[in-house]
Design a protein around this motif. Structure first.
Motif: not given
Lengths: 436, 436
Positions: A42-46, A48, A63-65, A79, A81, A87, A113, A125, B13, B64, B66-67, B125
């Protein structure tokens, strides 16, 4: 929390009885992949943002965080999603290459996502199941056959409608166009890829205007794209078009090897065809390309796809070629649930409900449950000491097949109505749905 | 992608051999939960920001979304990543209440995200495993005993250091403080909760200054907090403090029921104690509260915790009381991997490597692999026809115990060196690690 929440568009959730089916699908896929030596990661959800937005992937609606509590402007975490599993996998291979053994076979089943407009089969998702084989510096061609076969077998074991693997080879198309003398081969592929959306005449005009083809050349491109056969007879049909090119020959040999190598894995439920129209956009594919379609759900476009990429990842010194196939778990399952094609599973895993005579005798009911669980039989004890008729209906509503009466030492199959004397240390349900 | 990526702080990871252990842990937990009738759900990763930031949870460092491609300012999607599994579960119960059966037992094993400063055991995470039982309008107390027992049994089955369940009851503390005549009971709980960070004298001073307690009252609060026993003897010790209160009596009875009800599930590996210092902050707990500590890893604080909340969720008309326990999978496992306490699993699931005599005989090697897989034996075929010595070392590096030689119809256990004649249709590995 005193308000009734409403669903978020594009973020579907499964009820427990649907999730039970999805879990079985994921367990079945995992088992198939592991039988072939694929290891799970499994890779992290995020990732760069600069890695996500690389290679023209900006259309994936990232989707940027940002951290909500950070100072204004300082909250952007840099970072976002991930929008697929390729990738992050490429990055994982580069980051951990010193600790991996190559060729590296991995499977990965995780959500991704995308902030795109939700529609049937397309969610913000969604869960994907990916397999890839990655080499260091080189990766022999036989792995192309391997990954297609593994995914064929894995999908064959699922309770899905008929599936069709449509396979092609980028070398075949490129070599054919080159041998034909098309000025802009890349542009030609891009136009041919529009054949599923536009009529042949329109694509022909585009081949002329965008790829610099003559009318005659454009006709031959379209002829090539109509070839679709379940066996290696495409080789002779392509040769009959009279184009000669070294790359074309390599592509023909590779595609024939994939088609021949999967023949004995193909059956009535999962078919495989050489379809010379498949191009898979421009992406990074360099050889085998394929898409998977589900019978009756062609409107979803493909529910899976993949291919060979000679440079999945590179750190400047070492290049990692790969070949992989992805299956859209959410894209396939959620429309099938919505249409009632895929029946829901049990609401609870319990095989037995132990009835409760009265609250004082709860320890006796608990003891029966403990004895059953010790032998792998999922069991719950009634929540309250209602009349037995009510407790039986409680089991019915949840789909629990057996009710155990600890006072009379009897167990009732509530589907058949049969009630027999039973010992919690030896009784076994007739069904085989024992938790493993 | 031509640069070497660096790790993202707070987003650990796992390597494949570590992920193999995490998967076994998750499978074991799932099996334990299902044996007790808990059904699995997954919630989407995101919730509306107003739901996440409700109830003073702004300190959880919400991410949060954002797109990225949206117009400046219009990109805020109004959603954020969940920071635990309780908030999304409460929302799921409200949203789907009409389709759920109550009491609803569920388990949920998913990542959550918090933008806080990373440290050992605290990640941005992290994966949690939660179980909860939720009722509609009411939830009998015996479910408190049930969830604690289920998590005890589930964690007992894991390859972890010794664990300690420290249980208390909010009614007991509140009733005691009320019976004692402390002016601000809530403030007193908040101060007592600081006992793991501050010395008793400092907490005593705070009880006086912040909760309005007299010196004598503060001493009694501290005395209560020192009671820590593995059985129900705490009841007499509390009574000896001479405080009388109806709520206190209920709390004593409930805590005694949890401790007594778990006695036979406790063993050398997992202990359970009544610890009257445990308060679990202010949160929404209303009865049973507990925290789980791992021997040698007390510096991580708790690796699990939970309790009873009389209003997990409410839509204004209906209230859903619940009781649950959460286990921090990442928080417990990652430090154990880092310290070498938890041994890595196999790098690949393969039990057998089928050697390759030469590239032409690949079909013969494939046939052996197919026969083995058909009987549930995970198998891979050598990537290239190197010398057999190299192929054996390839298997060694991956931890594959057997190498099969299709030319001589023999299989070698490369750990013992034993090599025997074998038939792919009947041979079985000595180990029991067959993929189920």
């Amino acid at each position: 929390m005193s308000d009734k929440p409403t669903p978020l568009s594009g973020f579907p959730e499964l009820l427990p009885e649907q999730r039970a089916v999805e879990r079985r699908v994921i367990a079945s896929l995992s088992r198939s992949f592991e039988l072939h030596g694929f290891t799970n990661i499994e890779t992290r959800a995020v990732e760069p943002l600069d890695r996500l937005a690389k290679g023209g992937e900006v259309d994936k609606e990232i989707y940027a965080l940002r951290r909500l509590q950070a100072d204004e402007g300082a909250g952007d975490a840099g970072i976002g999603l991930h929008f697929d599993l390729t990738v992050p996998f490429a990055r994982y291979v580069l980051e951990h290459s010193g600790k991996l053994e190559f060729p590296f076979r991995r499977f990965q089943i995780q959500p991704a996502w995308r902030g795109e407009r939700p529609q049937e089969g397309r969610y913000r998702q969604f869960t994907q199941a990916d397999i890839d084989v990655v080499g260091r510096d080189e990766l022999p061609f036989h792995h192309d056959v391997e990954v297609v076969r593994v995914m064929l077998e894995a999908l064959d074991a699922l309770p899905l409608p008929d599936l069709s693997f449509q396979v092609n080879n980028r070398k075949l198309i490129q070599g054919f166009y080159r041998g034909l003398g098309i000025p802009d081969v890349t542009a030609a592929i891009r136009q041919i890829d529009k054949l599923d959306k536009q009529p042949a005449d329109a694509v022909k005009a585009l081949l002329v205007s965008e790829a610099g083809a003559t009318e005659a050349q454009a006709d031959r491109c379209l002829e090539l794209a109509t070839i679709r056969v379940p066996d290696t007879s495409f080789v002779e049909r392509v040769r009959a078009l009279g184009v000669e090119d070294e790359l074309l020959e390599t592509g023909l040999a590779e595609l024939a090897a994939v088609v021949a190598g999967c023949q004995d894995a193909v059956n009535g439920h999962v078919r495989l065809e050489a379809n010379l129209r498949i191009a898979r956009g421009l992406d990074y594919y360099t050889g085998t390309v394929l898409e998977v379609f589900m019978a009756g759900y062609e409107r979803l476009k493909s529910v899976g796809g993949g291919g060979r990429y000679d440079a999945l990842a590179s750190d400047g010194r070492t290049t990692y070629p790969g070949v992989g196939v992805s299956f859209g778990v959410s894209r396939a399952l959620i429309p099938l649930f919505a249409d009632g094609v895929l029946a829901p599973g049990p609401k609870v895993p319990s095989q037995v409900l132990v009835a409760l005579v009265d609250e004082e005798s709860r320890p006796a009911s608990d003891a029966v449950a403990t004895a059953l669980r010790r032998r792998g039989i999922a069991t719950e004890v009634a929540a309250s000491a209602q009349r037995f008729g009510k407790q039986i209906r409680y089991a019915e509503r949840r789909g629990i097949p057996y009710v155990w009466f600890p006072d009379s030492h009897e167990v009732k199959d509530i589907r058949s109505g049969d009630q027999v004397a039973a010992d919690a240390d030896s009784w076994t349900p007739a069904t085989e749905e024992i938790v493993q």
